[in-house]
Structures are given as C-alpha cells and as structure tokens.
Scaffold this motif. Structure first.
Motif, PDB file in Angstrom:
ATOM      1  N   THR A  96      11.994 -22.363  66.794  1.00  9.82           N
ATOM      2  CA  THR A  96      12.722 -23.595  67.072  1.00  9.82           C
ATOM      3  C   THR A  96      11.745 -24.752  66.985  1.00  9.82           C
ATOM      4  O   THR A  96      10.660 -24.689  67.562  1.00  9.82           O
ATOM      5  CB  THR A  96      13.353 -23.553  68.474  1.00  9.82           C
ATOM      6  N   THR A 141      11.376 -35.835  66.998  1.00 14.11           N
ATOM      7  CA  THR A 141      11.824 -37.076  67.612  1.00 14.11           C
ATOM      8  C   THR A 141      12.075 -38.084  66.495  1.00 14.11           C
ATOM      9  O   THR A 141      11.185 -38.331  65.671  1.00 14.11           O
ATOM     10  CB  THR A 141      10.750 -37.622  68.579  1.00 14.11           C
ATOM     11  N   GLN A 183      11.374 -28.968  67.430  1.00 14.90           N
ATOM     12  CA  GLN A 183      11.984 -30.168  67.993  1.00 14.90           C
ATOM     13  C   GLN A 183      11.307 -31.377  67.363  1.00 14.90           C
ATOM     14  O   GLN A 183      10.080 -31.440  67.303  1.00 14.90           O
ATOM     15  CB  GLN A 183      11.796 -30.200  69.506  1.00 14.90           C
TER      16      GLN A 183
END
Length: 81
Positions: free
Chosen positions: A3, A7, A5
């Motif tokens: 996974t 921004t 992530q």
C-alpha cells in the motif's frame, strides 16, 4: 501487495479521481510505463557513453591467446591461496 500513500493538493486529487486516474489498475499501468521509459532512457544513455569511448585496437589471435593464458594462470595462483 504494498500500500502506497501519496499527498496531493485537494483539487488535483479530486480531478484525478474523477478522471479515473487514481484507480489501482491505472496507477499500476502508469508506473509500469514510467519504469519502461526509464529503462529505455538508461539504455540510450549507456549507448551514448559507449559511443564516446575510443575502441581499442584489435588484438592478433596470438596476443589474445597469450592474454587469456596469463589471466588463467593468475586465477589459478589466486585460487591456490
């Protein structure tokens, strides 16, 4: 599976989401394409560097055989110790 992530600015994230660019399949394909492009760029860069190198003079078969014999003798000596 990993996974990741990221921004992003809200507006960019919303536009990308609406365009379907943030789906796992689209992101995976985009990353694969980028990696392939990078490999091609690295290949051409290496080819450019190789083209800039002067080629050594061709060795006569006798000289080549002598170099190989010397290298093999050095390896045997190194492996004996």
């Amino acid at each position: 599976m990993t996974t990741v992530q990221i921004t992003l600015p809200d507006q960019l994230a919303q536009e990308a989401q609406r365009a379907g660019l943030l789906s796992p399949a689209r992101l995976e394909q985009w990353l694969r394409d980028q990696l392939a492009d990078q490999r091609v760029e690295e290949l051409f860069s290496a080819m450019d560097r190789m083209a800039g190198v002067d080629e050594p003079a061709a060795m006569a078969p006798e000289d080549l055989a002598r170099e190989i014999a010397t290298m093999r003798a050095e390896r045997r000596t190194d492996n004996a110790h």
